[in-house]
Structures are given as C-alpha cells and as structure tokens.
Design an enzyme around this catalytic site. Structure first.
Site, PDB file in Angstrom:
ATOM      1  N   ASN A 210       0.844  -1.201   0.000  1.00 33.58           N
ATOM      2  CA  ASN A 210       0.000   0.000   0.000  1.00 33.58           C
ATOM      3  C   ASN A 210       0.876   1.246   0.000  1.00 33.58           C
ATOM      4  O   ASN A 210       2.101   1.150  -0.027  1.00 33.58           O
ATOM      5  CB  ASN A 210      -0.954  -0.020   1.205  1.00 33.58           C
ATOM      6  CG  ASN A 210      -0.186  -0.097   2.508  1.00 33.58           C
ATOM      7  OD1 ASN A 210       0.582   0.786   2.845  1.00 33.58           O
ATOM      8  ND2 ASN A 210      -0.355  -1.210   3.235  1.00 33.58           N
ATOM      9  N   ILE A 307      -2.409  -7.341  14.310  1.00 28.37           N
ATOM     10  CA  ILE A 307      -1.295  -7.155  15.255  1.00 28.37           C
ATOM     11  C   ILE A 307      -1.746  -6.408  16.504  1.00 28.37           C
ATOM     12  O   ILE A 307      -1.543  -6.853  17.638  1.00 28.37           O
ATOM     13  CB  ILE A 307      -0.133  -6.408  14.564  1.00 28.37           C
ATOM     14  CG1 ILE A 307       0.361  -7.240  13.372  1.00 28.37           C
ATOM     15  CG2 ILE A 307       0.993  -6.123  15.542  1.00 28.37           C
ATOM     16  CD1 ILE A 307       1.310  -6.508  12.444  1.00 28.37           C
ATOM     17  N   VAL A 308      -2.372  -5.248  16.284  1.00 25.04           N
ATOM     18  CA  VAL A 308      -2.732  -4.406  17.431  1.00 25.04           C
ATOM     19  C   VAL A 308      -3.747  -5.132  18.323  1.00 25.04           C
ATOM     20  O   VAL A 308      -3.670  -5.064  19.560  1.00 25.04           O
ATOM     21  CB  VAL A 308      -3.211  -3.010  16.958  1.00 25.04           C
ATOM     22  CG1 VAL A 308      -4.620  -3.008  16.405  1.00 25.04           C
ATOM     23  CG2 VAL A 308      -3.086  -1.979  18.055  1.00 25.04           C
ATOM     24  N   LYS A 337     -13.516   0.194  15.782  1.00 23.67           N
ATOM     25  CA  LYS A 337     -12.198  -0.463  15.935  1.00 23.67           C
ATOM     26  C   LYS A 337     -11.674  -0.319  17.365  1.00 23.67           C
ATOM     27  O   LYS A 337     -11.062  -1.238  17.901  1.00 23.67           O
ATOM     28  CB  LYS A 337     -11.179   0.158  14.982  1.00 23.67           C
ATOM     29  CG  LYS A 337     -11.347  -0.335  13.575  1.00 23.67           C
ATOM     30  CD  LYS A 337     -10.384   0.341  12.642  1.00 23.67           C
ATOM     31  CE  LYS A 337     -10.834   0.079  11.228  1.00 23.67           C
ATOM     32  NZ  LYS A 337     -10.051   0.807  10.254  1.00 23.67           N
ATOM     33  N   LYS A 341     -11.057  -3.900  18.967  1.00 25.08           N
ATOM     34  CA  LYS A 341      -9.649  -4.291  19.146  1.00 25.08           C
ATOM     35  C   LYS A 341      -9.165  -4.063  20.572  1.00 25.08           C
ATOM     36  O   LYS A 341      -7.989  -4.246  20.868  1.00 25.08           O
ATOM     37  CB  LYS A 341      -8.773  -3.510  18.159  1.00 25.08           C
ATOM     38  CG  LYS A 341      -9.114  -3.790  16.696  1.00 25.08           C
ATOM     39  CD  LYS A 341      -8.155  -3.088  15.760  1.00 25.08           C
ATOM     40  CE  LYS A 341      -8.594  -3.225  14.321  1.00 25.08           C
ATOM     41  NZ  LYS A 341      -7.466  -3.489  13.432  1.00 25.08           N
TER      42      LYS A 341
HETATM   43  O1  C5P Z   1      -6.917  -2.566   9.274  1.00 26.12           O
HETATM   44  P1  C5P Z   1      -7.639  -1.686  10.270  1.00 26.12           P
HETATM   45  O2  C5P Z   1      -8.297  -0.515   9.620  1.00 26.12           O
HETATM   46  O3  C5P Z   1      -8.531  -2.453  11.187  1.00 26.12           O
HETATM   47  O4  C5P Z   1      -6.471  -1.038  11.144  1.00 26.12           O
HETATM   48  C1  C5P Z   1      -6.645  -0.282  12.282  1.00 26.12           C
HETATM   49  C2  C5P Z   1      -5.466  -0.436  13.202  1.00 26.12           C
HETATM   50  O5  C5P Z   1      -5.095  -1.805  13.311  1.00 26.12           O
HETATM   51  C3  C5P Z   1      -4.215   0.269  12.752  1.00 26.12           C
HETATM   52  O6  C5P Z   1      -3.627   0.831  13.913  1.00 26.12           O
HETATM   53  C4  C5P Z   1      -3.323  -0.803  12.171  1.00 26.12           C
HETATM   54  O7  C5P Z   1      -1.972  -0.517  12.315  1.00 26.12           O
HETATM   55  C5  C5P Z   1      -3.728  -1.998  12.990  1.00 26.12           C
HETATM   56  N1  C5P Z   1      -3.634  -3.251  12.275  1.00 26.12           N
HETATM   57  C6  C5P Z   1      -2.783  -4.200  12.742  1.00 26.12           C
HETATM   58  N2  C5P Z   1      -2.701  -5.406  12.119  1.00 26.12           N
HETATM   59  C7  C5P Z   1      -3.455  -5.674  11.036  1.00 26.12           C
HETATM   60  C8  C5P Z   1      -4.323  -4.698  10.540  1.00 26.12           C
HETATM   61  C9  C5P Z   1      -4.396  -3.494  11.191  1.00 26.12           C
HETATM   62  O8  C5P Z   1      -2.082  -3.954  13.723  1.00 26.12           O
HETATM   63  N3  C5P Z   1      -3.342  -6.850  10.447  1.00 26.12           N
END
Ligand code: C5P
Length: 402
Positions: A210, A307-308, A337, A341
C-alpha cells in the site's frame, strides 16, 4: 517560566532565499525567552543584511572568522562554548556538505566543529539538490552523528519546482526548538511503534502493498524519543531514515511484524500501531516467477493476524494506540475499531482528503477514546506527532501515575 528562558541559541544563516524568513524566527525564539546570537555566511548576506538581524536579535551579528574586532568581543571558541544549541536555518546543500566533511573554512562551519552543543539543521534547497545522492549521504552521516535534521518541508519552491526542499515554517521551527529543550516527561517509559507498509509476496518478484510512507510512525518515534522514552520502531519497508536513538527492527511482511510486535510489546508501556498492515496475504507464495500465460489470474488470499488486537490481548497490556485510515464514516468506523480491538485510543484520519494521510508530509487526526474526542488539525506530521505524544502523556499516562 518561558520554555526557552535563559537558553542560548546560535542561529546560523546560510545563503538560500528562505533566509528572508529568519528575522521572524529570531523574534519568535526571543518571544519564548531565548538569547539569540546570529552568525551569517557570505552567501546569507546576499539575501539579507546583518543590520536586520542585529536589530531583531539585539546582539552583534558575527560573519567572519578573521575579524579581529569581533574576535575581541566574543571569539569563535567562546561563541561555540556559549551555545546551548546551534540551529542552522536555512541550511544549504553547501553548509551540509561542509559540516559533514568537517571543514572549518568560515565562521559557521568552524563553530560546528568547535562546539560540544547539539546542532540542528533546517535544510532548504531545490528538490533535485535535496534528493541528490551526495546530499542524502551527507544527511545520513549527520543523523548518525546525532545532528538533528528539521525538515525540509514539501511544496512549491522559489525556483518553480515542486517537491521536498522548503524550509519548515517559522512556527514549526519554533516548536521544534521548544521541543528540544522540553522536559523529558517520558523518561523511564518504553514505546513500541509499528510504522510503514507491509509487503505480502506473490512470487519471488511481486508483492501486494500500500501507499504508506512510514512518515507518521517515524515522526511519532522521534517525538517519543525527544520526550525521553526508550523507543522500539518496528518498520515495514520505507525510504526514510529512522530517528537516531531508536531500536529499529526492519520487517517486510505482516507475519514478521506480528512476530516482532508480540516479542517486544510485553516490555512496552505504550504500543502505537501506526503501520498500514496488509489485511491479507497470499495463501501460497509461488516459488518461481508466475508467467503471464493466461488472460486472467486469481490469487487466493488469507487473512493476516491483527497485530494491534493481538497485542491488546496480552495479560500485561501496554497503553494501546491504534490508527484508522478511513475514506468514509470516519467516527463510526474508528469507534468500532477502538472497541473491537480493545484499544485505549484510536487516531483516525480521513485519507480521502488530499494533502494529508498516506505519503503526505501533513496529517490531521481525530482521536477517540471511550470518552474523549480530540481534533488535531492539519499540520506537518512532526507537529502532529508531538501533539499526539503530549496528549497521550497528559490525558492518559500522567493521569495513571497520579
Ligand atoms: O486494518 P484496520 O483498519 O482495522 O487497522 C486499524 C489499526 O489496526 C491500525 O492501527 C493498524 O496498524 C492496525 N492493524 C494491525 N494489524 C493488522 C491490521 C491493522 O495492527 N493486520
């Protein structure tokens, strides 16, 4: 007390058109309490007069290494010892090359060699000159030596080109100067920050990725370091230099970033997930380059770990900050989110707006916690990063320790 009260700043001006902005910088630094002594190169005097700088600084302007009168008043070694900080603004490609080479062929370059004070340079030059290999190698050398590099900004240049190479705005330089002397309020804290994109291999030569440049995450790492934190920066592939002093862990794929994040996060007090992690990876990475034999091609993708969200499941969970790059219904998705999360704070940006977000030097964020909504209006990512770090400290971290 003013932030720069009793701070002694030597302000070196070199010969670029942006020199015309420096009297204003001197005034603003003085407004914050600094004592400013200006040093000009010969080139600088072609753009602006010493008399102007003398009037605004209230001090004699030094411009020669071989001026016996000036040496009598305050010699170059004395001036080098006097400074708490040397700022060079604008810093041309020439002074950057000279201080990298350790030359002492005018007063300003000599001061840089003779001082034990920290040095900050604010580059300003044509975008081609900035991108030139020689300049970039010089900048990297200076960064490794601990020289602070403030900017440059991007935009229209005096020569008509558009790109990187503009002197940062005076207000940004003042903020960076204040930061420099700011209290190290994150001393003893450990921030783990993810930044940049990830690359998901399709075959040995192709990948899915990206537009993330890593600039926001790197700026946050820089701001946290400036505030005294220990910083681990887990970065996908980017073209920018990591701030001096951080532990840089370079990764390529989301899986690698996930592994490193879960290894580092248990030691962290704050975890900032700024990386634009690929949500999916290719199910079966081809071991050989895929040939373009057919008209259509289908890739099977599988979901990457979040990850988060996984870090937020740790028993000893750090203060969790996520990012949400959205193109519509920003608040709705960001709050979703935050909850899903299990984050403490989410920084949302509208990437559909031009001039901010992905790959840009600027950003605007809206921060959401369970109870707060705080706007950080459009500004350079370094300014936004500093505001974010300050805010996290004041609103959340400092509160916890009270
Ligand atoms: O992908 P998304 O919009 O849900 O991402 C929101 C947050 O989650 C961001 O802080 C991004 O760095 C984190 N993220 C992550 N691992 C992923 C996808 C997103 O840590 N696979």
């Amino acid at each position: 007390m003013q932030i720069l009260q009793d701070k002694k700043i030597v302000l070196g001006i070199t010969g670029g058109i942006a020199a015309y902005k420096i009297p204003e910088l001197v005034r603003r630094l003085k407004d914050h309490g600094a004592d400013v002594r200006v040093v000009m190169t010969e080139g600088a005097k072609a753009f602006i007069t010493p008399l102007t700088l003398q009037a605004v600084s209230g001090n004699h302007v030094a411009d020669s290494l071989l001026d016996s009168q000036a040496e009598l008043a305050m010699g170059h070694i004395e001036l080098a010892k006097w400074a708490d900080l040397i700022i060079i603004a604008p810093a041309t490609a020439d002074i950057i090359a000279r201080i990298t080479a350790g030359m002492a062929n005018d007063l300003l370059s000599t001061l840089c060699l003779a001082t034990s004070a920290p040095i900050a340079i604010a580059p300003a030059m044509n975008q081609q000159m900035w991108h030139a290999k020689a300049t970039q190698e010089n900048i990297n050398t200076l960064l490794q030596r601990g020289v602070h590099v403030w900017g440059p900004g991007a935009g229209e240049q005096a020569c008509g080109d558009i790109g990187l190479g503009r002197l940062l705005e005076v207000s940004e330089l003042v903020t960076l100067s204040c930061d420099f002397f700011a209290e190290k309020f994150l001393q003893g804290q450990h921030w783990v920050i993810t930044a940049g994109p990830t690359r998901e291999a399709i075959d040995p030569v192709r990948y899915i990725s990206n537009h993330s440049s890593g600039k926001m995450g790197y700026a946050i790492a820089n701001a946290a370091l400036n505030a005294g934190a220990q910083v681990t920066l887990i970065s996908g592939p980017v073209n920018i230099t990591a701030p001096v002093g951080c532990d840089l862990i370079q990764v390529i794929s989301a899986e690698q970033m996930h592994k490193q994040a879960l290894t580092c996060a248990p030691q962290a007090t704050t975890f900032v997930a700024c990386a634009a992690v690929a949500d999916y990876r290719v199910a079966d990475i081809a071991s050989e380059k895929i040939k373009k034999d057919s008209e259509n091609m289908q890739l099977s993708l599988v979901k990457n770990h979040d990850i988060v969200a996984d870090v937020a499941k740790l028993v000893k969970k750090p203060f969790m900050v996520g990012f949400a790059a959205e193109t519509q219904n920003v608040e709705h998705y960001a709050r979703g989110k935050l909850k899903r999360k299990n984050l403490d704070l989410i920084a949302a940006n509208d990437v559909a707006k031009s001039g901010q977000g992905f790959n840009s030097d600027n950003n605007a964020l809206t921060l959401y916690s369970a109870i707060d909504k705080i706007e950080l209006p459009l500004a350079n990512k370094h300014i936004i990063a500093k505001q974010l770090v300050n805010l996290i400290n004041q609103h959340y971290l400092a509160k916890d320790t009270k």
